[in-house]
Design a protein around this motif. Structure first.
Motif, PDB file in Angstrom:
ATOM      1  N   GLY A  88      34.882  34.018  40.120  1.00 44.34           N
ATOM      2  CA  GLY A  88      34.274  35.262  39.629  1.00 44.34           C
ATOM      3  C   GLY A  88      32.825  35.384  40.073  1.00 44.34           C
ATOM      4  N   ALA A  89      32.095  34.267  40.002  1.00 43.59           N
ATOM      5  CA  ALA A  89      30.679  34.291  40.391  1.00 43.59           C
ATOM      6  C   ALA A  89      30.548  34.606  41.876  1.00 43.59           C
ATOM      7  CB  ALA A  89      30.049  32.938  40.087  1.00 43.59           C
ATOM      8  N   LEU A  90      31.437  34.002  42.671  1.00 35.31           N
ATOM      9  CA  LEU A  90      31.389  34.231  44.122  1.00 35.31           C
ATOM     10  C   LEU A  90      31.650  35.704  44.434  1.00 35.31           C
ATOM     11  CD1 LEU A  90      31.195  32.949  46.930  1.00 35.31           C
ATOM     12  CD2 LEU A  90      33.668  32.615  46.872  1.00 35.31           C
ATOM     13  N   VAL A  91      32.704  36.251  43.829  1.00 38.05           N
ATOM     14  CA  VAL A  91      33.068  37.653  44.088  1.00 38.05           C
ATOM     15  C   VAL A  91      31.916  38.577  43.669  1.00 38.05           C
ATOM     16  CG1 VAL A  91      34.663  39.531  43.474  1.00 38.05           C
ATOM     17  CG2 VAL A  91      35.547  37.220  43.868  1.00 38.05           C
ATOM     18  N   ALA A  92      31.338  38.334  42.483  1.00 36.30           N
ATOM     19  CA  ALA A  92      30.249  39.207  42.014  1.00 36.30           C
ATOM     20  C   ALA A  92      29.032  39.097  42.926  1.00 36.30           C
ATOM     21  CB  ALA A  92      29.876  38.844  40.576  1.00 36.30           C
ATOM     22  N   ALA A  93      28.754  37.866  43.378  1.00 38.22           N
ATOM     23  CA  ALA A  93      27.533  37.666  44.178  1.00 38.22           C
ATOM     24  C   ALA A  93      27.607  38.354  45.535  1.00 38.22           C
ATOM     25  CB  ALA A  93      27.270  36.173  44.350  1.00 38.22           C
ATOM     26  N   VAL A  94      28.810  38.438  46.109  1.00 33.40           N
ATOM     27  CA  VAL A  94      28.904  39.038  47.459  1.00 33.40           C
ATOM     28  C   VAL A  94      29.450  40.468  47.406  1.00 33.40           C
ATOM     29  CG1 VAL A  94      29.224  36.782  48.552  1.00 33.40           C
ATOM     30  CG2 VAL A  94      31.233  38.144  47.926  1.00 33.40           C
ATOM     31  N   ALA A  95      29.706  40.996  46.213  1.00 32.47           N
ATOM     32  CA  ALA A  95      30.362  42.311  46.079  1.00 32.47           C
ATOM     33  C   ALA A  95      29.650  43.405  46.879  1.00 32.47           C
ATOM     34  CB  ALA A  95      30.411  42.703  44.607  1.00 32.47           C
ATOM     35  N   PRO A  96      30.387  44.067  47.812  1.00 37.43           N
ATOM     36  CA  PRO A  96      29.752  45.143  48.588  1.00 37.43           C
ATOM     37  C   PRO A  96      29.687  46.453  47.800  1.00 37.43           C
ATOM     38  CG  PRO A  96      32.008  44.788  49.330  1.00 37.43           C
ATOM     39  CD  PRO A  96      31.749  43.778  48.254  1.00 37.43           C
ATOM     40  N   ASP A  97      30.489  46.579  46.748  1.00 37.63           N
ATOM     41  CA  ASP A  97      30.447  47.817  45.956  1.00 37.63           C
ATOM     42  C   ASP A  97      30.670  47.486  44.476  1.00 37.63           C
ATOM     43  OD1 ASP A  97      33.171  47.330  45.644  1.00 37.63           O
ATOM     44  OD2 ASP A  97      33.676  48.536  47.402  1.00 37.63           O
ATOM     45  N   ALA A  99      33.053  48.343  42.473  1.00 34.52           N
ATOM     46  CA  ALA A  99      34.419  47.999  42.054  1.00 34.52           C
ATOM     47  C   ALA A  99      34.638  46.489  42.161  1.00 34.52           C
ATOM     48  CB  ALA A  99      35.436  48.745  42.919  1.00 34.52           C
ATOM     49  N   LEU A 100      34.178  45.906  43.282  1.00 32.40           N
ATOM     50  CA  LEU A 100      34.357  44.460  43.438  1.00 32.40           C
ATOM     51  C   LEU A 100      33.457  43.677  42.469  1.00 32.40           C
ATOM     52  CD1 LEU A 100      34.990  43.633  47.181  1.00 32.40           C
ATOM     53  CD2 LEU A 100      36.374  43.036  45.201  1.00 32.40           C
ATOM     54  N   LEU A 101      32.319  44.258  42.184  1.00 33.36           N
ATOM     55  CA  LEU A 101      31.446  43.606  41.208  1.00 33.36           C
ATOM     56  C   LEU A 101      32.151  43.526  39.850  1.00 33.36           C
ATOM     57  CD1 LEU A 101      28.740  42.420  40.350  1.00 33.36           C
ATOM     58  CD2 LEU A 101      27.920  44.743  39.948  1.00 33.36           C
TER      59      LEU A 101
END
Ligand code: BGC
Length: 452
Positions: A88-97, A99-101
């Motif tokens: 979850g931390a990885l996805v939030a940290a690199v989220a381009p928009d 929705a992914l955040l």
């Protein structure tokens, strides 16, 4: 050294990383949202979704976690929570928009919900009963540290607007939790419930000094289990229901007395009280976090000496009194509104930390029969997260509708209801076996235990 008490402390500390992350992810959003909002141009509805996404994940994590904890075991569930934190931390940290955040925050939330009750449960099951309260409350203590660390990291990273690091940093403790828990043994109670007596004996030998003591312990747990013979279908059995009611109501009362309005909105409350500059409000917020940590630390040493009930009663009485003073501070137009509000807010958090904060999570890890413990604990945790969600969602609406005085008085009234409930129905669990606790609960509800 994997022996005796040191080993138990080590296992409790390792598991508590889950609580550190629970606290960190609770606190981090307050600072991060300011920058996320700007970067993704969020309107207030979208902002609300980003903020509450962790809570939604936590709800789902708590709801599905009981199944995992009972089927896969406590240890594996905590390892899964660690993985969810990291991903979850990885996805939030690199989220381009955005929705992914949100997706990243929901995944993190799943970990938060799962860890919120599996950590106390695991610690409760590996601890000798005379220090069980202290060790389980260690998780709450570390949770409060997580909240302050989040405030401080927000503060440190704010000048560089680095919200990605605010979320991404969780990967480090997330991985530490996965690795640390892989080295820890499974809960001996869970192993015995699954008929894995040899493994349970090995674990107990690490906790207890002699083989004889460990053997006696295995026998004791076996006996308890034989007496229980509860299955999931018995969740609504007449003698289990009162325990579920206690877990659910304590969960609701822990939240509807308003603690997270302070944890989430402290800077807003301080600004309403006249701390105009943002930095003064943030500074006061760190103060609130520090009081939470310090008083939880004091609670650790009292919980096994004074017991759970006296601390709960002291806690709720003090919270109610502080809320009334807070309401008064907001209703007065005098120059001392600001300092009085700050003082009563700190007192309120302190009174929460001495009892209701740690004791709720401790009690739900202690009162249920072993065979349904994972499921029942997860239901209490789920109720807690759902109430948390409702309170967070309605706080600003209540302020608009009732004013700050009315809102804090409402929390005070709910606090009085909580106090009456605790005095009449909540059992003491200090140093007591499950059997005695269950009997006490049945007496308090005026019901007879069912012959099994
Ligand atoms: C509560 C959380 C709260 C925290 C504050 C916990 O016991 O469950 O909702 O944020 O205490 O310290």
């Amino acid at each position: 050294m994997r022996e005796g008490k040191n080993f138990v402390y080590m296992a409790a500390l390792t598991t508590s990383i889950g609580s550190l992350l629970f606290g960190y992810d609770t606190g981090v959003i307050s600072g991060a949202i300011l920058f996320v909002k700007k970067q993704f141009l969020l309107d207030s509805a979208a902002e609300g979704i980003v903020v509450s996404s962790v809570l939604i994940g936590a709800l789902l994590g708590a709801a599905s976690g009981g199944l995992l904890a009972d089927k896969l075991g406590r240890r594996k569930s905590i390892i899964i929570a660690g993985m969810l934190f990291t991903i979850g931390a990885l996805v939030a940290a690199v989220a381009p928009d955005s929705a992914l955040l949100v997706a990243g925050r929901v995944i993190t939330g799943l970990g938060v919900g799962l860890a919120s009750f599996t950590s106390p449960l695991y610690i409760s099951e590996i601890s000798p009963s005379n220090i069980r309260g202290k060790l389980v409350s260690l998780a709450q203590f570390i949770l409060t540290i997580g909240i302050v660390v989040a405030y401080l990291i927000d503060f440190a990273l704010a000048p560089s607007s680095n919200w990605r690091a605010m979320f991404g940093l969780v990967m480090i403790p997330g991985l530490a939790l996965v690795i640390g828990m892989s080295l820890m043994p499974e809960s001996p109670r869970w192993l015995i419930d699954k008929g894995k007596y040899d493994q349970a004996l090995l674990v107990l030998q690490e906790i207890h000094e002699t083989k004889e003591q460990a053997l006696a312990h295995v026998d004791k747990i076996k006996k308890e289990l034989a007496e229980e013979k509860t299955g999931w279908h018995e969740l609504l059995a007449p003698d289990v229901k009162p325990m579920l009611v206690i877990g659910a109501l304590l969960a609701i009362f822990q939240q509807v007395t308003g603690i997270n309005t302070v944890i989430y909105y402290a800077p807003t409350i301080f600004q309403m009280a006249g701390f105009v500059s943002a930095s003064a409000a943030i500074f006061a917020t760190v103060g609130v976090g520090a009081v939470n940590v310090a008083v939880t630390f004091v609670a650790l040493s009292l919980i096994d000496k004074l017991g759970r009930r006296p601390l709960l009663i002291l806690s709720l009485s003090g919270m109610v009194a502080s809320l009334v003073v807070l309401a008064f501070a907001f209703s007065s137009r005098f120059s001392f509104t600001g300092p009085l509000a700050a003082f009563s807010l700190m007192a309120y958090v302190g009174f929460f930390a001495i009892g209701l904060g740690p004791v709720f999570w401790l009690l739900i890890s202690e009162i249920y029969p072993l065979s349904i413990r994972g499921l029942a604990t997860s239901m209490a945790a789920l109720t807690n997260w759902a109430s948390n969600f409702v309170v967070a969602l309605t706080f600003l609406l209540l302020i608009a509708a009732l004013g700050s005085t009315g809102t804090f008085l409402l929390y005070a009234v709910l606090g009085v209801a909580a106090l009456l409930f605790v005095m009449k129905y909540v059992p003491e669990t200090k140093d007591l076996s499950l059997e005695v606790i269950q009997q006490d609960i049945m007496n308090r509800f005026g019901a007879k235990p069912k012959k099994r």
